[in-house]
Design a protein around this motif. Sequence first.
Motif, PDB file in Angstrom:
ATOM      1  N   GLY A  44       0.289  -1.460  -0.141  1.00  0.00           N
ATOM      2  CA  GLY A  44       0.068   0.141  -0.029  1.00  0.00           C
ATOM      3  C   GLY A  44       1.047   1.317  -0.239  1.00  0.00           C
ATOM      4  O   GLY A  44       0.507   2.310  -0.805  1.00  0.00           O
ATOM      5  N   PHE A  48       0.405   4.040  -3.381  1.00  0.00           N
ATOM      6  CA  PHE A  48      -0.647   5.167  -2.413  1.00  0.00           C
ATOM      7  C   PHE A  48       0.529   6.574  -2.542  1.00  0.00           C
ATOM      8  O   PHE A  48       0.067   6.976  -2.314  1.00  0.00           O
ATOM      9  CB  PHE A  48      -1.496   5.371  -1.656  1.00  0.00           C
ATOM     10  N   THR A  49       1.999   5.798  -3.169  1.00  0.00           N
ATOM     11  CA  THR A  49       2.908   6.830  -2.654  1.00  0.00           C
ATOM     12  C   THR A  49       2.749   8.210  -3.393  1.00  0.00           C
ATOM     13  O   THR A  49       1.975   8.237  -4.677  1.00  0.00           O
ATOM     14  CB  THR A  49       4.051   6.931  -2.704  1.00  0.00           C
ATOM     15  N   ARG A 142      -0.325  14.559  -6.021  1.00  0.00           N
ATOM     16  CA  ARG A 142      -1.648  13.480  -6.402  1.00  0.00           C
ATOM     17  C   ARG A 142      -1.672  13.379  -7.903  1.00  0.00           C
ATOM     18  O   ARG A 142      -1.815  12.242  -8.515  1.00  0.00           O
ATOM     19  CB  ARG A 142      -2.600  14.293  -5.760  1.00  0.00           C
ATOM     20  N   LEU A 145       0.739  10.419  -9.270  1.00  0.00           N
ATOM     21  CA  LEU A 145       0.405   9.430  -9.079  1.00  0.00           C
ATOM     22  C   LEU A 145      -0.794   9.350 -10.360  1.00  0.00           C
ATOM     23  O   LEU A 145      -1.060   8.395 -11.049  1.00  0.00           O
ATOM     24  CB  LEU A 145      -0.111   9.251  -7.521  1.00  0.00           C
ATOM     25  N   TYR A 149      -1.340   5.847 -12.628  1.00  0.00           N
ATOM     26  CA  TYR A 149      -1.896   5.282 -13.049  1.00  0.00           C
ATOM     27  C   TYR A 149      -2.564   5.629 -14.298  1.00  0.00           C
ATOM     28  O   TYR A 149      -3.004   4.212 -15.295  1.00  0.00           O
ATOM     29  CB  TYR A 149      -3.436   5.192 -11.965  1.00  0.00           C
TER      30      TYR A 149
END
Lengths: 593, 366, 400
Positions: A44, A48-49, A142, A145, A149
């Motif tokens: 995790g 979610f880093t 954010r 990230l 994704y």
Amino acid sequence: MISQSRQHTLLEAIGEDPSRKVHIPQGPSYLTNPPGTTFWQAVGSWMFTLDHKRIGVMYLCGVMFAFLLGGIYAGLVRVELWNGTPGFLGESLQQAQNNYNQAFTLHGAIMTFLFIIPSIPAALGNIFLPMMLGAKDVAFPRMNLASFYLWCTGAVFFVATLLTSGLDTGWTFYTPYSTTTSTSVILATLGVFILGFSSIFTGLNFVVTVNTMRPKGMTWFKMPLFLWGIYSTAIIQVLATPVLAITLVLLVCERTLGIGIFDPAKGGDPVLFQHFFWFYSHPAVYIMILPGMAVISEVIPVYSRKHIFGYTFIAYSSVAIALLGFLVWGHHMFTSTESALAAVIFSALTFTVSIPSAIKVFNWLTTMYKGAIHFNAAMCYALAFMFLFTIGGLTGLFLGALSVDIHLHDTYFVVAHFHYVMMGGTLIAFLAGLHHWWPKMFGVMYNEFWARIACLLVFVGFNLTFFPQFILGTQGMPRRYAAYKEEFQFLHQLSTTGYFVLGTGLFLAAAVLIISLFKGKKAPDNPWGAATLEWKCCSPPTHHNFEVQPWTGSPYVYDDFVYDPDAEGYVEVLPDLQRDAKPAEAPAAPATT
Amino acid sequence: MADAATLDSPETEPQTADHGHGDHHDHHPALEHHFEDLDQQFDAGKLGMWLFLAQEVLFFSGLFAAYTVYRWANPQVFVDAHHHLNTTLGAINTIVLLASSLAIAWGVRAAMRGDRYTILTTHVFTLGCAAVFMGIKTIEYTHKWDEGIGAGNFYKFLEGQHVHGDWMFADYVLGLTVGSLAVGAVVSLIGMVLASNGSRVWGWCVGSVGVSILSLGLGIVIAKCIMLTPLEAEMAAAHGDGHGAHAAHAEDHAAEPAHADVAHASEEGHAEAEGEAAHEEPYTGPSPAERMSFSGPNFFGIYFIMTGVHAVHIIAGMIAILWVIAKAADGQFDADYFLPVENVGLYWHLVDLVWIYLFPLLYLIH
Amino acid sequence: MHPAPLLNVFDTPLPLAAFGIDWFRDAASTQAAKVDTLYFWILAICIVFFVLIVGLMIVFMARYAARPGHVEEHTSHHNNALEAAWSIFPGFLTVGIFWFGFLGYLDLRTPPDNAYEIQVVAKKWNWSFVYPSGYIDSNLHVPADRPVKLIMSSDDVLHSLFIPAFRVKMDVVPGRYSKLWFEATTPTESFDEAIEAKDTRGDVNGYDLFCTEYCGEGHSAMIAKVIVHESEAAFEKWLVEADVIELDSSPVELGQKLWLQRGCKQCHSIDGKKGTGPSWQGTFGTEQDMTKGDPIEVDENYIRKSILEPMADIRAGYKGVMPSYKGQIKEAEIAALIWFIKSLKEGEEVPATWEEAGGVPGQETEEEAAEGEAPADEAEPAAEAPAEDAAPAKEPAKAA
């Protein structure tokens, strides 16, 4: 093993005053979790880093996987072309041709969209751009990230394409073939659409980070050139990619709804698609090569122990290439029935792009002049880059010249040219960067000897693969042919042989790096004596990169870095003048000139 | 532009941040760990938004370029097709969006002053306008569907014939109207009750959703009323009468190059272009005269994509506004920190601006 | 227009042949020599720069390698004069390259007025060359020493016509006409139609003509030959001979010739092997499943319809990729193809002559057909409406 270029020892340099030696505080590596973390917590903490370095490492794994996949497809293409008659990829002619078409399409699409475009910016850039700025993170972690994704989602779409009916349009998706073929064009274009937004997010993040998060004392013209390159790239990513996105939306609408915008039977224009496509994809070529040039601009001065020559020219040439890159898309269409006037204008503009590229090469060369050149693996790759990029750039002159391009367009000459630029340029620069920054990223040293052998194999294999293709193209061998006439066979076989040498070299390079993760010696904080900020923290860095704000000196003055045999790396020594100044409050860096 | 607004604001003085100021900011709950102070965070957020808007502009520019090329190649199609668009509805939508832009700009100003109540009311109003816009669009779209005017392959319209699809939206419009008005009113009431009972965030969020649904119904009512007004009915009748002339017009154009490539035509001369039109048919498709009958799908292909992509942006904007309402109701904004309000406002202005271009290009140009 | 004396220096091919490699095919058109000249000029410039850059790099690598006793020397970090020099000097060179490329390009794009016009129709995956008389061939026959202008259009996707020996190339785009011209200089020594294009080595048995814009499955097989006749008279003689429907030969022979010439063989084998399309061997009279609807018997009607409207009924297991031949094929030719397909089925009786077959179909209306078939050979493009365009306009395809 690194030999010190300066003759005095650390003791001589700092004299009797140990306070002049800059101390780099050590801390827990960003790669590890605090003791007591369970396996799933650790998973995790990666998933979610918001740490740009971890995102960069995940990107690195992702793009390397894509590279492997694209490389396998390249192999299928090359093996099929060993003989002029189809055979390897299918028993019957039709089967072999269909499989071949899918193989070269997926090779191109995967390499372009999943590997080259994100390789240097999203993997290396993500890790080192904030660190070169002395910042804790990129401006929007954010979004960073999310970008990763999105990349994963796009990659899943591509894999879905492979598992369904494949893709046989070529990576360019030219209409009307792409609107009529029965393969999974919609899946693939959706994948590219999503990858486009991944790329936009990365670019947007980098522009904002460079603009707003530079440390005090680092003015625009004191930034490392890597940042200039990445910044120019990011501008292209933000401004060109949306045009591709809307083009693909139109393509999907054309396929599903039959809106007719690209369909001549309905009053549309198939060539309009090419204009739209290349309006993105030509700048995208610079998305690919500018970061490569940026890496080389960092590597060459460090291993030559020389200040970069012509800093402002290199910086401006990056921006010039980025801007001019938007004006030359029509040179992909000299034979696509575009008007003669348009062709002439695009040809003239195309030649203007060659100048900034030439400037960079001359400046790198002059940087080496009177230096002390260390042939570390990273420098070997940089020298290979200079060799290959020179060929790639010069052969661009043939293709820019209108009458010659008419003959060479869509032949193997073009294939060879863009592989020399994209692969001999970007991939080799990526490898140079990977070797240069590996100790910082993972805190381990790799085996220099085997890394250099790998570099040699890559260099020889690359030339063996692609140089014969210049001759093939000149003789008139068209692109994207599954079968060819007998007279081309010898050169094709040379090329296929080269593929295996190249592949061996790449596997060796990968093995050397991966083995170092387990067996490598612990890396010193600054193994190469580089002066940019990312070397002024521990290896590997902590979550916040810098436990104390580093002193922002000139990125290319190496005099203050002294080899310390005890650490087997370099140590920064404050100049005499600043003896009493505390690092954090040190005055602005000495002038760069 | 927005920078100027910031400078005007005497309370914040963001440009003159010094260390003392920064120390105060360091404790602001909205400050993220990797920024030095709120000013840096504000600059970054703002620049990021402008870049995002630049990206959006280029995204739409592809559509506008496609529009331009297609219009250049087929001018007659645009003249014919635009008879099917209702200018009054388009104009009302323009006014509605302009009003929403005014409201949201007011809301940003209120945010700079730290006036929470005005932020909330202006944003709810904006949301209502957006929903009215969507309501009117719903009627425009469904009416076209019922006529058989769809994008590309879904275009079944033939002059003088009424197409009856398998199912007609018209059958459901009444239910949709009454339903959305009723549901919207109830949800709005629930929101009000919630808000007055202390759960402010939930109250405002639910209330905003209620207002949106109510406004959607309102938009449908407005559109239906307009389409039934005497003026519009007269125009529709005239349109019917005009079919003869219209068809003749079409035949005139059939002789002209239907899609002479511009560069090509200029290079080879007009004669060439006409020659091209005369035998441009390696396809086994219809003749140029017949082609006129399916030129409509192309215009409406572009029409539905442009307005559709715009509508997707409106919906995204509505979600963003709802997010701002939730944060504002929670009291997260003050005179030092109002970046999300400003950014969503900027985004909304862009969405509005795109419509300002779409309206004349699609509805007004003859 | 060309500063010939200057360029003549490089007119002689560089001694690259010394490496045992022929870089170029022998030039066989008037434009080719100019293209080659510029190519070698650029090559020479490239070699100079490559030697300069890589040579210096290697010298520096050797001279300044880090070793005990060698210390780097501080040199200036910038030198505006030097930077300006290496920006401006290559700048001039690129202007020069651009200029000669531009001149050559103008030449390539501007056909002379007296050019002989041939229509080209590209479709997946074959070429049709339509001569002014209406005769269609799958190879390009041209006279030597006479400018030839190709007026090209595609029936389906993008193609590109490339003749390496002439150094010319142009995309073939659906829905628009693109043009290409050349003047061949060297006649083809011999030509045997039976030898397939891909089986020849180099420009033997005609010059290679490739499709260079990726067009799908059969892209790499979309090769034709350019046959250059010695003189215009020889060319005209060939055209007249070729144009006569060989009533002397049997319908089956004509069918076989058409199968060879008109691109049928790219997809339809006659030995039973499954290709892009169904094999013709033994197929006649059999009942076959269709992708849609009931099974259909492969009879005369089905074959005729498949040639004219290939998308109407597609055999199960095959993709609908066949282009329509409507307007590009004569009734007699359809009949000949049907006879040929019949002959591939054991037990089918085939006529030995046209008389036996009941006469040549469509001959009564020969004049009418010629009117639609033959593009008038005025230079005015407006009047060029070739048959393939006229026909569908008259009877719009309403797929059954």
